[in-house]
Write a protein that holds these residues in place. Structure first.
Motif, PDB file in Angstrom:
ATOM      1  N   LYS A  75       0.838  -1.204   0.000  1.00  0.00           N
ATOM      2  CA  LYS A  75       0.000   0.000   0.000  1.00  0.00           C
ATOM      3  C   LYS A  75       0.875   1.257   0.000  1.00  0.00           C
ATOM      4  O   LYS A  75       0.571   2.235  -0.683  1.00  0.00           O
ATOM      5  CB  LYS A  75      -0.928  -0.002   1.217  1.00  0.00           C
ATOM      6  CG  LYS A  75      -1.819   1.210   1.315  1.00  0.00           C
ATOM      7  CD  LYS A  75      -2.703   1.157   2.561  1.00  0.00           C
ATOM      8  CE  LYS A  75      -3.534   2.419   2.698  1.00  0.00           C
ATOM      9  NZ  LYS A  75      -4.311   2.444   3.943  1.00  0.00           N
ATOM     10  N   GLY A  76       1.962   1.242   0.754  1.00  0.00           N
ATOM     11  CA  GLY A  76       2.880   2.368   0.792  1.00  0.00           C
ATOM     12  C   GLY A  76       3.523   2.618  -0.557  1.00  0.00           C
ATOM     13  O   GLY A  76       3.643   3.766  -0.998  1.00  0.00           O
ATOM     14  N   GLN A  77       3.947   1.551  -1.226  1.00  0.00           N
ATOM     15  CA  GLN A  77       4.556   1.686  -2.558  1.00  0.00           C
ATOM     16  C   GLN A  77       3.533   2.223  -3.553  1.00  0.00           C
ATOM     17  O   GLN A  77       3.846   3.099  -4.367  1.00  0.00           O
ATOM     18  CB  GLN A  77       5.111   0.340  -3.038  1.00  0.00           C
ATOM     19  CG  GLN A  77       5.848   0.435  -4.366  1.00  0.00           C
ATOM     20  CD  GLN A  77       7.121   1.247  -4.287  1.00  0.00           C
ATOM     21  OE1 GLN A  77       8.007   0.941  -3.491  1.00  0.00           O
ATOM     22  NE2 GLN A  77       7.238   2.288  -5.115  1.00  0.00           N
ATOM     23  N   GLN A  78       2.302   1.728  -3.478  1.00  0.00           N
ATOM     24  CA  GLN A  78       1.248   2.206  -4.384  1.00  0.00           C
ATOM     25  C   GLN A  78       0.943   3.682  -4.140  1.00  0.00           C
ATOM     26  O   GLN A  78       0.752   4.447  -5.093  1.00  0.00           O
ATOM     27  CB  GLN A  78      -0.024   1.364  -4.206  1.00  0.00           C
ATOM     28  CG  GLN A  78       0.122  -0.052  -4.710  1.00  0.00           C
ATOM     29  CD  GLN A  78      -1.037  -0.953  -4.298  1.00  0.00           C
ATOM     30  OE1 GLN A  78      -1.799  -0.655  -3.375  1.00  0.00           O
ATOM     31  NE2 GLN A  78      -1.174  -2.069  -4.991  1.00  0.00           N
ATOM     32  N   THR A  79       0.925   4.086  -2.889  1.00  0.00           N
ATOM     33  CA  THR A  79       0.669   5.485  -2.557  1.00  0.00           C
ATOM     34  C   THR A  79       1.807   6.364  -3.049  1.00  0.00           C
ATOM     35  O   THR A  79       1.573   7.434  -3.631  1.00  0.00           O
ATOM     36  CB  THR A  79       0.467   5.649  -1.034  1.00  0.00           C
ATOM     37  OG1 THR A  79      -0.631   4.825  -0.631  1.00  0.00           O
ATOM     38  CG2 THR A  79       0.186   7.082  -0.662  1.00  0.00           C
TER      39      THR A  79
END
Length: 146
Positions: free
Chosen positions: A94-98
């Motif tokens: 989720k952090g990478q996608q954000t």
């Protein structure tokens, strides 16, 4: 030099405000985005103290931001084999996608900022700011030792 520093202060404030607006739809602030970017840029997971050093920021402030990012599921903590208490900070999916979404918002804007500027001028400005940064880092180290 004073005019340069005053302009740098103003540009920094405007840049942070611009960044806050840019990534607000993603639930980020400029500060959170900077921390995510530092995690992405690192060649391996790092503890908060190292992230703070890379950012040139206060460790306690970075710890607070990392804790917020953790609550939102953007980073996770992993054991550090070299230091029991200094956990490693790792980006979640989720952090990478954000972060990737923030970069998709950023890229066209920064390209527009670069329009009309010669690459040589951008490179010169970068060299001047890097030199100033190194001098400030050296001065801060010297101040801390006295």
């Amino acid at each position: 030099m004073t005019d340069l520093i005053l302009t740098l202060f103003r540009a920094n404030n405007l840049t942070l405000t611009w960044g806050d607006r840019l990534v607000a739809p993603l639930g980020l602030t400029s500060a959170r985005w900077q921390v995510l970017g530092t995690i992405v840029a690192a060649d391996r997971p790092q503890p908060v103290a190292w992230l703070a050093r890379d950012l040139g920021a206060n460790r306690q402030n970075v710890q607070r931001i990392v804790n917020d990012l953790h609550k939102e599921g953007l980073v996770t903590f992993e054991p550090n084999p070299h230091h029991r208490r200094a956990q490693l900070i790792v980006l979640t999916r989720k952090g990478q996608q954000t972060f990737d979404a923030a970069i998709r918002l950023y890229d066209p804007k920064v390209s527009a900022f670069a329009e009309g500027l010669a690459i040589e001028d951008i490179e010169t400005a970068h060299r001047v700011l890097m030199t100033l940064r190194k001098k400030l880092e050296g001065d801060n180290i010297a101040e801390g030792q006295t």
